[in-house]
Scaffold this motif. Structure first.
Motif, PDB file in Angstrom:
ATOM      1  N   LEU A  87       0.825  -1.210   0.000  1.00  0.00           N
ATOM      2  CA  LEU A  87       0.000   0.000   0.000  1.00  0.00           C
ATOM      3  C   LEU A  87       0.861   1.263   0.000  1.00  0.00           C
ATOM      4  N   LEU A  88       2.029   1.202   0.635  1.00  0.00           N
ATOM      5  CA  LEU A  88       2.949   2.345   0.592  1.00  0.00           C
ATOM      6  C   LEU A  88       3.342   2.650  -0.848  1.00  0.00           C
ATOM      7  N   ILE A  89       3.567   1.622  -1.639  1.00  0.00           N
ATOM      8  CA  ILE A  89       3.900   1.814  -3.042  1.00  0.00           C
ATOM      9  C   ILE A  89       2.735   2.490  -3.777  1.00  0.00           C
ATOM     10  N   SER A  90       1.510   2.053  -3.478  1.00  0.00           N
ATOM     11  CA  SER A  90       0.346   2.633  -4.156  1.00  0.00           C
ATOM     12  C   SER A  90       0.171   4.103  -3.805  1.00  0.00           C
ATOM     13  N   VAL A  91       0.503   4.503  -2.566  1.00  0.00           N
ATOM     14  CA  VAL A  91       0.418   5.917  -2.190  1.00  0.00           C
ATOM     15  C   VAL A  91       1.388   6.750  -3.027  1.00  0.00           C
ATOM     16  N   GLY A 145       8.279  10.899  -5.935  1.00  0.00           N
ATOM     17  CA  GLY A 145       9.449  10.540  -6.722  1.00  0.00           C
ATOM     18  C   GLY A 145      10.319   9.464  -6.100  1.00  0.00           C
ATOM     19  N   ILE A 146      11.531   9.367  -6.609  1.00  0.00           N
ATOM     20  CA  ILE A 146      12.444   8.279  -6.272  1.00  0.00           C
ATOM     21  C   ILE A 146      12.825   8.271  -4.796  1.00  0.00           C
ATOM     22  N   VAL A 147      12.949   9.450  -4.196  1.00  0.00           N
ATOM     23  CA  VAL A 147      13.361   9.507  -2.787  1.00  0.00           C
ATOM     24  C   VAL A 147      12.336   8.804  -1.906  1.00  0.00           C
ATOM     25  N   TYR A 148      11.053   9.015  -2.218  1.00  0.00           N
ATOM     26  CA  TYR A 148       9.996   8.345  -1.462  1.00  0.00           C
ATOM     27  C   TYR A 148      10.139   6.835  -1.577  1.00  0.00           C
ATOM     28  N   TYR A 149      10.377   6.347  -2.779  1.00  0.00           N
ATOM     29  CA  TYR A 149      10.478   4.899  -2.968  1.00  0.00           C
ATOM     30  C   TYR A 149      11.730   4.323  -2.310  1.00  0.00           C
ATOM     31  N   VAL A 150      12.773   5.121  -2.188  1.00  0.00           N
ATOM     32  CA  VAL A 150      13.938   4.688  -1.406  1.00  0.00           C
ATOM     33  C   VAL A 150      13.514   4.469   0.044  1.00  0.00           C
ATOM     34  N   GLY A 151      12.702   5.392   0.552  1.00  0.00           N
ATOM     35  CA  GLY A 151      12.191   5.239   1.914  1.00  0.00           C
ATOM     36  C   GLY A 151      11.334   3.996   2.066  1.00  0.00           C
ATOM     37  N   VAL A 152      10.516   3.715   1.058  1.00  0.00           N
ATOM     38  CA  VAL A 152       9.675   2.509   1.087  1.00  0.00           C
ATOM     39  C   VAL A 152      10.555   1.261   1.085  1.00  0.00           C
ATOM     40  N   GLY A 153      11.628   1.294   0.308  1.00  0.00           N
ATOM     41  CA  GLY A 153      12.548   0.159   0.279  1.00  0.00           C
ATOM     42  C   GLY A 153      13.242  -0.053   1.611  1.00  0.00           C
ATOM     43  N   ILE A 154      13.671   1.039   2.233  1.00  0.00           N
ATOM     44  CA  ILE A 154      14.314   0.932   3.552  1.00  0.00           C
ATOM     45  C   ILE A 154      13.323   0.404   4.584  1.00  0.00           C
ATOM     46  N   SER A 155      12.059   0.826   4.463  1.00  0.00           N
ATOM     47  CA  SER A 155      11.041   0.349   5.403  1.00  0.00           C
ATOM     48  C   SER A 155      10.877  -1.164   5.302  1.00  0.00           C
TER      49      SER A 155
END
Length: 293
Positions: free
Chosen positions: A228-232, A239-249
């Protein structure tokens, strides 16, 4: 002067005690997700006046709910070896004090909601109802962890309503994320009390499904939360920085579940609390960078 200093020292010590009672430091759980919703809804930073009253709502609601939970659970906290050192079982804080804290926080919550907009004000009794209901759920349903998650989910949903005056898909997904995330780590933490809950007739997912079943449910919750984080990110065009955060999570969640050891209190505190504080804070930072930079 000496007398004034003594009074101030006692007052500061008492305030610190109240902060420990309501676990004030754990505000870092829902607050970052509320700020994420707020920044996405405002497409940046809202007015300082609105930001102030949203913060008042978040802090008043969360601490009032925690204070009530301590009051309601004091009997079982006194019986459970893991929680016997808490403030109320030890008599450090009296019941009357806790009820006063709860009442003041609830009143402040409603007042702050009124300062934001009428919809927040009209919805504030529902939030207070959830705050209050959660404290009693372990008496009658093993869904108590999910009720806690839904209660915490009010933070991002409420922040969105405060900014926009309405509701949308993104805050509902953020609410689902918080529900699954909080429910999952509360289940993990609750595995420490399987035997105790069963012995005194309290309900919980660990007591109902056992250690293996409970951890499986928690893992599924956290996996769905991550998706769901990815869908948000997609819906909010982050952008990419957000998805880096999702990956770290995702990495932090794997570490959390790898550390689980119900017989080791320090490991459980680190897994259920500290790692999840890192997750929410890190997601807030990466989201803010994406929006503001």
């Amino acid at each position: 002067m000496a007398s004034t200093n003594t009074i101030m020292t006692k007052l500061i010590k008492r305030i610190r005690t109240y902060g420990e009672l309501v676990m004030f430091s754990h505000t870092l759980f829902s607050l970052p997700f509320a700020l994420i919703a707020l920044f996405i809804a405002a497409d940046g930073f809202p007015s300082l006046n609105l930001f102030f009253w949203i913060m008042v709502c978040l802090f008043a609601g969360r601490n009032g709910a925690n204070a009530l939970n301590r009051y309601v659970d004091q009997k079982y906290d006194g019986l459970n070896p893991r929680t016997q050192s808490r403030h109320m079982p030890k008599g450090i804080v009296k019941s009357k004090e806790v009820l006063i804290i709860t009442a003041l926080c609830y009143i402040l919550f409603v007042f702050a909601a009124y300062q934001i907009n009428l919809l927040c004000f009209y919805l504030s009794p529902i939030a207070l109802g959830l705050f209050t209901l959660y404290s009693y759920t372990k008496r009658f349903t093993w869904l108590c962890h999910i009720v806690l998650g839904i209660t915490c989910a009010g933070a991002p949903v409420g922040a969105w309503i405060a900014v926009t005056g309405g509701i949308d898909l993104i805050p509902l997904i953020l609410g689902a994320i918080v529900t699954l995330w909080v429910s999952g780590f509360d289940i993990v933490y609750g595995t420490q009390d399987i035997d105790f809950d069963r012995s005194v007739g309290l309900f919980s997912i660990p007591a109902r499904f056992g250690l293996t079943g409970a951890l499986t449910i928690a893992r599924v919750f956290h996996m769905i939360m991550w998706l769901l984080l990815i869908s948000v990110g997609m819906l909010a065009h982050l952008g990419i920085v957000y998805y880096v955060g999702v990956g770290i999570s995702a990495l932090l969640l794997l570490i959390e579940h790898g550390l689980i050891d119900p017989g080791h209190r320090m490991k459980m505190n680190f897994a259920a609390y500290h790692i999840n504080q890192l997750i929410s804070t890190m997601l807030l930072i990466t989201t803010a960078i994406d929006i503001f930079v």
